[in-house]
Design a protein around this motif. Structure first.
Motif, PDB file in Angstrom:
ATOM      1  N   PRO A   1     -13.224  25.187  54.300  1.00  0.00           N
ATOM      2  CA  PRO A   1     -11.792  25.067  55.839  1.00  0.00           C
ATOM      3  C   PRO A   1     -11.998  26.127  57.084  1.00  0.00           C
ATOM      4  CG  PRO A   1     -10.936  26.321  53.684  1.00  0.00           C
ATOM      5  CD  PRO A   1     -12.675  25.813  53.251  1.00  0.00           C
ATOM      6  N   SER A   2     -12.895  26.375  56.960  1.00  0.00           N
ATOM      7  CA  SER A   2     -13.150  27.443  58.722  1.00  0.00           C
ATOM      8  C   SER A   2     -14.310  27.474  59.472  1.00  0.00           C
ATOM      9  CB  SER A   2     -13.030  28.818  57.901  1.00  0.00           C
ATOM     10  OG  SER A   2     -13.136  29.874  58.888  1.00  0.00           O
ATOM     11  N   THR A   3     -14.235  27.594  61.188  1.00  0.00           N
ATOM     12  CA  THR A   3     -15.241  27.605  61.402  1.00  0.00           C
ATOM     13  C   THR A   3     -16.461  28.762  61.167  1.00  0.00           C
ATOM     14  OG1 THR A   3     -14.725  29.004  62.862  1.00  0.00           O
ATOM     15  CG2 THR A   3     -14.883  26.242  63.357  1.00  0.00           C
TER      16      THR A   3
ATOM     17  N   LYS B   1      -6.914  20.666  52.164  1.00  0.00           N
ATOM     18  CA  LYS B   1      -6.058  21.683  51.879  1.00  0.00           C
ATOM     19  C   LYS B   1      -5.965  23.027  53.794  1.00  0.00           C
ATOM     20  CE  LYS B   1      -8.903  25.125  49.972  1.00  0.00           C
ATOM     21  NZ  LYS B   1      -9.541  25.415  48.964  1.00  0.00           N
ATOM     22  N   ASN B   2      -4.930  23.551  53.342  1.00  0.00           N
ATOM     23  CA  ASN B   2      -4.820  24.569  54.748  1.00  0.00           C
ATOM     24  C   ASN B   2      -6.280  25.375  54.856  1.00  0.00           C
ATOM     25  OD1 ASN B   2      -2.774  23.520  55.514  1.00  0.00           O
ATOM     26  ND2 ASN B   2      -0.908  25.060  53.989  1.00  0.00           N
ATOM     27  N   GLY B   3      -6.955  25.754  55.967  1.00  0.00           N
ATOM     28  CA  GLY B   3      -7.543  26.775  56.666  1.00  0.00           C
ATOM     29  C   GLY B   3      -6.962  27.361  58.094  1.00  0.00           C
ATOM     30  N   GLU B   4      -8.542  26.964  57.817  1.00  0.00           N
ATOM     31  CA  GLU B   4      -8.316  27.975  60.215  1.00  0.00           C
ATOM     32  C   GLU B   4      -7.805  26.940  61.453  1.00  0.00           C
ATOM     33  OE1 GLU B   4     -11.452  28.976  63.595  1.00  0.00           O
ATOM     34  OE2 GLU B   4     -12.260  28.862  61.618  1.00  0.00           O
ATOM     35  N   TRP B   5      -7.293  27.418  62.488  1.00  0.00           N
ATOM     36  CA  TRP B   5      -6.305  26.478  62.543  1.00  0.00           C
ATOM     37  C   TRP B   5      -7.046  25.888  64.315  1.00  0.00           C
ATOM     38  CZ3 TRP B   5      -1.479  24.299  63.113  1.00  0.00           C
ATOM     39  CH2 TRP B   5      -0.217  25.375  62.219  1.00  0.00           C
ATOM     40  N   ILE B   6      -6.942  24.609  64.070  1.00  0.00           N
ATOM     41  CA  ILE B   6      -8.543  23.674  64.706  1.00  0.00           C
ATOM     42  C   ILE B   6      -7.497  22.667  65.851  1.00  0.00           C
ATOM     43  CG2 ILE B   6     -10.680  22.554  65.230  1.00  0.00           C
ATOM     44  CD1 ILE B   6     -11.594  25.150  63.610  1.00  0.00           C
TER      45      ILE B   6
ATOM     46  N   TYR C   1      -6.785  14.546  67.831  1.00  0.00           N
ATOM     47  CA  TYR C   1      -5.880  14.182  67.300  1.00  0.00           C
ATOM     48  C   TYR C   1      -5.184  15.474  67.098  1.00  0.00           C
ATOM     49  CZ  TYR C   1      -9.006  10.140  66.655  1.00  0.00           C
ATOM     50  OH  TYR C   1      -9.750   9.210  67.014  1.00  0.00           O
ATOM     51  N   GLY C   2      -4.770  16.457  67.954  1.00  0.00           N
ATOM     52  CA  GLY C   2      -4.055  17.609  68.034  1.00  0.00           C
ATOM     53  C   GLY C   2      -4.911  19.134  67.334  1.00  0.00           C
ATOM     54  N   THR C   3      -3.517  19.803  66.665  1.00  0.00           N
ATOM     55  CA  THR C   3      -3.732  21.422  66.222  1.00  0.00           C
ATOM     56  C   THR C   3      -3.621  21.240  65.368  1.00  0.00           C
ATOM     57  OG1 THR C   3      -4.052  21.965  68.739  1.00  0.00           O
ATOM     58  CG2 THR C   3      -4.231  23.771  66.809  1.00  0.00           C
ATOM     59  N   THR C   4      -4.316  21.496  64.513  1.00  0.00           N
ATOM     60  CA  THR C   4      -3.918  21.550  62.803  1.00  0.00           C
ATOM     61  C   THR C   4      -4.391  22.108  62.748  1.00  0.00           C
ATOM     62  OG1 THR C   4      -3.374  20.224  60.918  1.00  0.00           O
ATOM     63  CG2 THR C   4      -5.579  19.962  62.239  1.00  0.00           C
ATOM     64  N   ARG C   5      -3.872  23.115  60.788  1.00  0.00           N
ATOM     65  CA  ARG C   5      -4.855  23.963  60.021  1.00  0.00           C
ATOM     66  C   ARG C   5      -5.273  23.179  58.944  1.00  0.00           C
ATOM     67  NH1 ARG C   5      -0.930  27.908  57.231  1.00  0.00           N
ATOM     68  NH2 ARG C   5      -3.249  28.958  56.652  1.00  0.00           N
ATOM     69  N   ILE C   6      -5.071  21.770  58.655  1.00  0.00           N
ATOM     70  CA  ILE C   6      -5.313  20.336  57.349  1.00  0.00           C
ATOM     71  C   ILE C   6      -7.115  20.256  58.280  1.00  0.00           C
ATOM     72  CG2 ILE C   6      -5.620  18.774  56.895  1.00  0.00           C
ATOM     73  CD1 ILE C   6      -2.512  19.162  57.635  1.00  0.00           C
ATOM     74  N   TRP C   7      -7.368  20.618  56.527  1.00  0.00           N
ATOM     75  CA  TRP C   7      -9.049  20.298  56.812  1.00  0.00           C
ATOM     76  C   TRP C   7      -9.605  19.260  55.263  1.00  0.00           C
ATOM     77  CZ3 TRP C   7     -13.567  22.763  58.862  1.00  0.00           C
ATOM     78  CH2 TRP C   7     -13.127  23.641  60.095  1.00  0.00           C
ATOM     79  N   ASP C   8     -10.116  18.336  55.914  1.00  0.00           N
ATOM     80  CA  ASP C   8     -10.358  17.647  54.879  1.00  0.00           C
ATOM     81  C   ASP C   8     -11.387  17.734  53.655  1.00  0.00           C
ATOM     82  OD1 ASP C   8      -7.885  16.110  56.449  1.00  0.00           O
ATOM     83  OD2 ASP C   8      -9.937  15.298  57.665  1.00  0.00           O
TER      84      ASP C   8
ATOM     85  N   TYR D   1     -16.131  19.962  53.805  1.00  0.00           N
ATOM     86  CA  TYR D   1     -15.037  19.921  54.619  1.00  0.00           C
ATOM     87  C   TYR D   1     -14.667  19.614  56.708  1.00  0.00           C
ATOM     88  CZ  TYR D   1     -13.107  22.131  50.504  1.00  0.00           C
ATOM     89  OH  TYR D   1     -12.433  22.615  49.008  1.00  0.00           O
ATOM     90  N   ILE D   2     -14.458  18.782  56.955  1.00  0.00           N
ATOM     91  CA  ILE D   2     -14.074  18.851  58.094  1.00  0.00           C
ATOM     92  C   ILE D   2     -12.676  18.536  59.105  1.00  0.00           C
ATOM     93  CG2 ILE D   2     -16.152  16.893  58.509  1.00  0.00           C
ATOM     94  CD1 ILE D   2     -14.279  14.679  58.805  1.00  0.00           C
ATOM     95  N   SER D   3     -12.580  19.877  59.352  1.00  0.00           N
ATOM     96  CA  SER D   3     -10.831  19.505  60.690  1.00  0.00           C
ATOM     97  C   SER D   3     -10.404  18.638  60.873  1.00  0.00           C
ATOM     98  CB  SER D   3     -11.128  19.897  61.695  1.00  0.00           C
ATOM     99  OG  SER D   3      -9.733  20.573  62.715  1.00  0.00           O
ATOM    100  N   ASP D   4      -8.928  18.548  60.461  1.00  0.00           N
ATOM    101  CA  ASP D   4      -8.429  17.011  60.325  1.00  0.00           C
ATOM    102  C   ASP D   4      -8.174  16.748  62.189  1.00  0.00           C
ATOM    103  OD1 ASP D   4      -6.722  14.536  58.734  1.00  0.00           O
ATOM    104  OD2 ASP D   4      -5.190  15.796  59.967  1.00  0.00           O
TER     105      ASP D   4
END
Length: 99
Positions: A35-37, A57-62, A66-73, A80-83
């Motif tokens: 869950p991070s770059t 799960k929570n990870g790096e802010w992206i 669809y906005g700024t989030t730290r949720i990764w799917d 994993y991809i950023s939500d």
């Protein structure tokens, strides 16, 4: 939600259907091993992809369409991809938290 099907014995069984979410149009989103770059890219999703989210799960802010989030799917084991690139209709969790 499910669909009815017949098994080999002819019994009616209900198969669970997995909810799929659209990835932002026009984006080939990188799938990462965590869950991070900082995690390696495993593959890239094709344009107009849809994904099933097994957990989040929570990870790096992206920041994304669809906005700024730290949720990764989690879309598959170890993928994993950023939500921020997935249209879930929510700013929060829509699936169980990953262990």
């Amino acid at each position: 939600m499910g669909t009815d099907e017949k098994n080999a014995a002819g019994d009616t069984v209900t198969a669970l259907t997995t909810k799929r979410y659209a990835v932002a149009p026009g984006y080939r989103v990188n799938v990462r091993s965590g869950p991070s770059t900082q995690y390696p890219i495993v593959r890239a999703l094709p344009l107009d992809a849809t994904v099933a989210i097994s957990c989040q799960k929570n990870g790096e802010w992206i920041s994304g369409p669809y906005g700024t989030t730290r949720i990764w799917d989690a879309i598959a084991p170890g993928e994993y991809i950023s939500d921020a690139y997935v249209r879930t209709g929510s700013d929060g969790f829509v699936a169980p938290r990953c262990a």
